[in-house]
Scaffold this motif. Structure first.
Motif, PDB file in Angstrom:
ATOM      1  N   ARG A 201       0.923  -1.368  -0.044  1.00 46.04           N
ATOM      2  CA  ARG A 201       0.051  -0.099  -0.139  1.00 46.04           C
ATOM      3  C   ARG A 201       0.904   1.343  -0.121  1.00 46.04           C
ATOM      4  O   ARG A 201       0.506   2.313  -0.693  1.00 46.04           O
ATOM      5  CB  ARG A 201      -0.942   0.155   1.314  1.00 46.04           C
ATOM      6  N   SER A 226       0.921  -6.149  -2.915  1.00 50.22           N
ATOM      7  CA  SER A 226       0.013  -6.637  -1.854  1.00 50.22           C
ATOM      8  C   SER A 226      -1.350  -6.437  -2.372  1.00 50.22           C
ATOM      9  O   SER A 226      -1.613  -5.598  -3.242  1.00 50.22           O
ATOM     10  CB  SER A 226       0.225  -6.005  -0.734  1.00 50.22           C
ATOM     11  N   ARG A 227      -2.193  -7.233  -1.703  1.00 48.99           N
ATOM     12  CA  ARG A 227      -3.647  -7.009  -1.924  1.00 48.99           C
ATOM     13  C   ARG A 227      -4.383  -5.425  -1.668  1.00 48.99           C
ATOM     14  O   ARG A 227      -5.108  -5.036  -2.502  1.00 48.99           O
ATOM     15  CB  ARG A 227      -4.445  -8.056  -1.280  1.00 48.99           C
ATOM     16  N   GLN A 240      -0.649  -9.683  -7.971  1.00 44.61           N
ATOM     17  CA  GLN A 240      -1.042  -9.851  -6.299  1.00 44.61           C
ATOM     18  C   GLN A 240      -0.463 -11.251  -5.988  1.00 44.61           C
ATOM     19  O   GLN A 240      -0.659 -12.463  -6.537  1.00 44.61           O
ATOM     20  CB  GLN A 240      -2.594  -9.924  -5.907  1.00 44.61           C
ATOM     21  N   VAL A 241       0.334 -11.158  -4.902  1.00 48.82           N
ATOM     22  CA  VAL A 241       0.779 -12.085  -4.035  1.00 48.82           C
ATOM     23  C   VAL A 241       0.296 -12.531  -2.973  1.00 48.82           C
ATOM     24  O   VAL A 241      -0.142 -11.567  -1.937  1.00 48.82           O
ATOM     25  CB  VAL A 241       2.568 -11.901  -3.716  1.00 48.82           C
ATOM     26  N   THR A 244      -4.993 -14.994  -1.855  1.00 48.90           N
ATOM     27  CA  THR A 244      -6.006 -14.967  -2.698  1.00 48.90           C
ATOM     28  C   THR A 244      -5.342 -14.327  -4.048  1.00 48.90           C
ATOM     29  O   THR A 244      -5.841 -13.838  -5.227  1.00 48.90           O
ATOM     30  CB  THR A 244      -7.042 -13.845  -2.391  1.00 48.90           C
ATOM     31  N   SER A 259       3.275  -4.754   5.273  1.00 43.80           N
ATOM     32  CA  SER A 259       3.076  -5.031   6.492  1.00 43.80           C
ATOM     33  C   SER A 259       3.445  -6.238   7.009  1.00 43.80           C
ATOM     34  O   SER A 259       3.914  -6.506   8.120  1.00 43.80           O
ATOM     35  CB  SER A 259       1.618  -4.534   7.135  1.00 43.80           C
ATOM     36  N   GLN A 263      -2.165 -13.430   5.228  1.00 46.02           N
ATOM     37  CA  GLN A 263      -2.555 -13.720   3.946  1.00 46.02           C
ATOM     38  C   GLN A 263      -1.640 -13.475   2.774  1.00 46.02           C
ATOM     39  O   GLN A 263      -1.295 -14.056   1.892  1.00 46.02           O
ATOM     40  CB  GLN A 263      -3.830 -12.874   3.581  1.00 46.02           C
ATOM     41  N   HIS A 264      -0.605 -12.210   3.188  1.00 43.41           N
ATOM     42  CA  HIS A 264       0.267 -12.088   2.034  1.00 43.41           C
ATOM     43  C   HIS A 264       1.349 -13.128   2.263  1.00 43.41           C
ATOM     44  O   HIS A 264       2.036 -13.662   1.245  1.00 43.41           O
ATOM     45  CB  HIS A 264       1.024 -10.598   2.473  1.00 43.41           C
ATOM     46  N   ASN A 278      10.605  -1.221   5.542  1.00 43.47           N
ATOM     47  CA  ASN A 278       9.417  -0.687   5.998  1.00 43.47           C
ATOM     48  C   ASN A 278       9.853   0.570   6.935  1.00 43.47           C
ATOM     49  O   ASN A 278      10.724   0.593   7.570  1.00 43.47           O
ATOM     50  CB  ASN A 278       8.667  -1.711   6.950  1.00 43.47           C
ATOM     51  N   ILE A 297      10.536   3.692   1.574  1.00 42.57           N
ATOM     52  CA  ILE A 297      10.899   2.905   0.374  1.00 42.57           C
ATOM     53  C   ILE A 297      11.156   4.033  -0.827  1.00 42.57           C
ATOM     54  O   ILE A 297      11.892   3.502  -1.705  1.00 42.57           O
ATOM     55  CB  ILE A 297       9.508   2.029  -0.087  1.00 42.57           C
TER      56      ILE A 297
HETATM   57  C1  LIG Z   1      -9.662 -13.616   2.987  1.00 44.54           C
HETATM   58  C2  LIG Z   1      -8.315 -12.691   2.835  1.00 44.54           C
HETATM   59  C3  LIG Z   1      -7.561 -12.866   1.703  1.00 44.54           C
HETATM   60  C4  LIG Z   1      -6.539 -12.004   1.620  1.00 44.54           C
HETATM   61  N1  LIG Z   1      -5.404 -12.135   0.676  1.00 44.54           N
HETATM   62  C5  LIG Z   1      -4.376 -11.431   0.516  1.00 44.54           C
HETATM   63  C6  LIG Z   1      -3.386 -11.646  -0.533  1.00 44.54           C
HETATM   64  O1  LIG Z   1      -3.628 -12.611  -1.434  1.00 44.54           O
HETATM   65  N2  LIG Z   1      -2.390 -10.622  -0.566  1.00 44.54           N
HETATM   66  C7  LIG Z   1      -2.275  -9.830   0.198  1.00 44.54           C
HETATM   67  O2  LIG Z   1      -1.265  -9.133   0.253  1.00 44.54           O
HETATM   68  N3  LIG Z   1      -3.222  -9.316   1.259  1.00 44.54           N
HETATM   69  C8  LIG Z   1      -4.105 -10.258   1.269  1.00 44.54           C
HETATM   70  N4  LIG Z   1      -5.260 -10.111   2.045  1.00 44.54           N
HETATM   71  C9  LIG Z   1      -5.097  -8.524   2.989  1.00 44.54           C
HETATM   72  C10 LIG Z   1      -4.210  -8.774   4.032  1.00 44.54           C
HETATM   73  O3  LIG Z   1      -4.894  -9.024   5.163  1.00 44.54           O
HETATM   74  C11 LIG Z   1      -3.567  -7.134   4.388  1.00 44.54           C
HETATM   75  O4  LIG Z   1      -4.773  -6.484   4.502  1.00 44.54           O
HETATM   76  C12 LIG Z   1      -2.600  -6.890   3.237  1.00 44.54           C
HETATM   77  O5  LIG Z   1      -1.591  -7.956   2.909  1.00 44.54           O
HETATM   78  C13 LIG Z   1      -2.031  -5.518   3.322  1.00 44.54           C
HETATM   79  O6  LIG Z   1      -1.330  -5.178   2.501  1.00 44.54           O
HETATM   80  P1  LIG Z   1      -0.109  -3.984   2.697  1.00 44.54           P
HETATM   81  O7  LIG Z   1       0.707  -4.676   3.666  1.00 44.54           O
HETATM   82  O8  LIG Z   1       0.308  -3.420   1.446  1.00 44.54           O
HETATM   83  O9  LIG Z   1      -0.766  -3.001   3.487  1.00 44.54           O
HETATM   84  P2  LIG Z   1      -0.793  -2.157   4.892  1.00 44.54           P
HETATM   85  O10 LIG Z   1      -1.174  -3.427   5.938  1.00 44.54           O
HETATM   86  O11 LIG Z   1      -1.559  -1.036   4.976  1.00 44.54           O
HETATM   87  O12 LIG Z   1       0.839  -1.919   5.189  1.00 44.54           O
HETATM   88  C14 LIG Z   1       1.493  -1.056   4.516  1.00 44.54           C
HETATM   89  C15 LIG Z   1       2.887  -0.954   5.313  1.00 44.54           C
HETATM   90  O13 LIG Z   1       3.774   0.043   4.703  1.00 44.54           O
HETATM   91  C16 LIG Z   1       4.471   0.820   5.533  1.00 44.54           C
HETATM   92  N5  LIG Z   1       4.791   2.120   4.946  1.00 44.54           N
HETATM   93  C17 LIG Z   1       3.911   3.272   4.590  1.00 44.54           C
HETATM   94  N6  LIG Z   1       4.720   4.194   4.152  1.00 44.54           N
HETATM   95  C18 LIG Z   1       5.965   3.598   3.868  1.00 44.54           C
HETATM   96  C19 LIG Z   1       7.100   4.175   3.072  1.00 44.54           C
HETATM   97  N7  LIG Z   1       6.914   5.395   2.887  1.00 44.54           N
HETATM   98  N8  LIG Z   1       8.207   3.564   3.242  1.00 44.54           N
HETATM   99  C20 LIG Z   1       8.397   2.237   4.000  1.00 44.54           C
HETATM  100  N9  LIG Z   1       7.000   1.602   4.410  1.00 44.54           N
HETATM  101  C21 LIG Z   1       5.942   2.363   4.580  1.00 44.54           C
HETATM  102  C22 LIG Z   1       3.575   0.863   6.472  1.00 44.54           C
HETATM  103  O14 LIG Z   1       4.415   0.875   7.894  1.00 44.54           O
HETATM  104  C23 LIG Z   1       2.696  -0.664   6.665  1.00 44.54           C
HETATM  105  O15 LIG Z   1       3.537  -1.362   7.310  1.00 44.54           O
HETATM  106  C24 LIG Z   1      -6.208 -10.721   2.372  1.00 44.54           C
HETATM  107  C25 LIG Z   1      -7.405 -10.580   3.634  1.00 44.54           C
HETATM  108  C26 LIG Z   1      -8.147 -11.487   3.561  1.00 44.54           C
HETATM  109  C27 LIG Z   1      -9.259 -11.336   4.520  1.00 44.54           C
END
Ligand SMILES: Cc1cc2nc3c(=O)[nH]c(=O)nc-3n(C[C@H](O)[C@H](O)[C@H](O)COP(=O)(O)OP(=O)(O)OC[C@H]3O[C@@H](n4cnc5c(N)ncnc54)[C@H](O)[C@@H]3O)c2cc1C
Length: 308
Positions: A201, A226-227, A240-241, A244, A259, A263-264, A278, A297
């Protein structure tokens, strides 16, 4: 010694490294390296280096449909009385082995991380990577696909002959390939890439993936998402990794602004080395990675690219 077939995949006239890993998984058996098309003689030396006793070119009108390709493979399994057939659990292997299992009426274990051909057992990741199960298969022909990159290719030179198998198949198949499109010019396939760099994200916008693309080019890597990044519209679902999304198992996985949700992890847990970038030192991913960089990043990745 079991007569073991390995389905060989070729890209740009070279045997894919993931196929050489499958050859290594079959080490110690009498290996029949099955090449779709006429390229057997061209790749003989490369396959002999990794333990092939026989390289079989499967020829005939088989490329027009995966049905026909699977029928041709089934014909080769019968012709050489193979005890086992292994392949890579990539896009091609997943498709062909499922069809083959139906044609041969044999069970299939797919996306395994280890295999023992003599015992007909295979190890698989279960419950989003929380546990591993070892499955024993009751089959005349042991069909198994291995997760790409889980087994490092290891040379095992062998004297080798080249055979030709003319497949007795007649089209049209039930599926016709209309067009093949490359998802992203030049980059390796996400599920088979030896290095994957993923943006979460934190990437903030679709255009910011160009920062990861640039780094990926230096590393020969594929770019994932990520999702949360996919749901936000920054990347297509094909990137997407995770649970799902796609399962990847590269030698090196670099998670940028991810993060570390369970699920990731389900989709990249078996990566050999995990690096996380991060800005939050308490992000869960830091408890699950091999190397962690606390930083932004947008500072770290350009610096890494420049260094590379
Ligand atoms: C049934 C189900 C299936 C799912 N399937 C998947 C799937 O296949 N894949 C998947 O990825 N997720 C999946 N998810 C979602 C999963 O639970 C998380 O919500 C998702 O992985 C979060 O994505 P993220 O880490 O990119 O975002 P976030 O959790 O929002 O994390 C973002 C991270 O970026 C960091 N950050 C922000 N800005 C910066 C910066 N400038 N520099 C460095 N770090 C920074 C933050 O500190 C934070 O740790 C699923 C969820 C469910 C319920």
């Amino acid at each position: 010694m079991a007569k073991t077939g390995v389905l060989i995949e070729i890209e740009n006239t070279k045997v894919k490294e993931t196929s050489l890993g499958v050859m290594t998984a079959a080490a110690g058996q009498e290996i029949y390296a099955l090449v779709l098309g006429k390229d057997g003689p061209a790749v003989k030396d490369a396959l002999a280096e990794y333990g092939a006793a026989h390289v079989v070119s499967i020829i005939g009108d088989i490329g027009a449909s995966p049905d026909l390709t699977a029928q041709a493979l089934a014909g080769a399994v019968k012709e050489y009385q193979l005890d086992a057939l292994l392949g890579t659990a990539g896009a091609t292997g997943r498709d062909l082995f499922a069809r083959l299992a139906v044609i041969l009426d044999e069970p299939l274990v797919s996306d395994c991380v280890a295999v023992n051909i003599s015992d007909k057992t295979a190890k698989k990741s279960h419950f989003s990577g929380k546990t591993f199960a070892t499955l024993k298969v009751d089959a005349s022909v042991f069909l198994c696909t291995l997760r790409p990159n889980t087994i490092d290719p290891s040379p095992a030179p062998c004297s080798c002959d080249v055979l030709e198998f003319a497949a007795d198949v007649t089209g049209p198949g039930r599926v016709r390939i209309v067009e093949t499109r490359q998802a992203k010019e030049g980059g390796p396939d996400l599920t088979e890439a030896p290095v994957v760099i993923t943006g979460g994200r934190a990437i903030k916008a679709a255009e910011n993936y160009s920062m990861l693309d640039e780094c990926a080019r230096k590393l020969g890597a594929a770019v994932g998402a990520s999702r949360a990044a996919v749901d936000a519209g920054f990347a297509p679902h094909t990137m997407q990794v995770g649970q799902t999304g796609k399962t990847v198992s590269p030698k090196l996985y670099i998670a940028c602004g991810v993060s570390g949700a369970v699920q990731h992890f389900a989709g990249m847990k078996t990566s050999k080395v995990i690096v996380a970038v991060n800005e939050d030192k308490d992000a869960p991913i830091f408890s699950k990675c091999d190397y962690g960089i606390v930083g932004d990043i947008f500072d770290v990745i350009p610096a890494l690219t420049e260094k590379l």
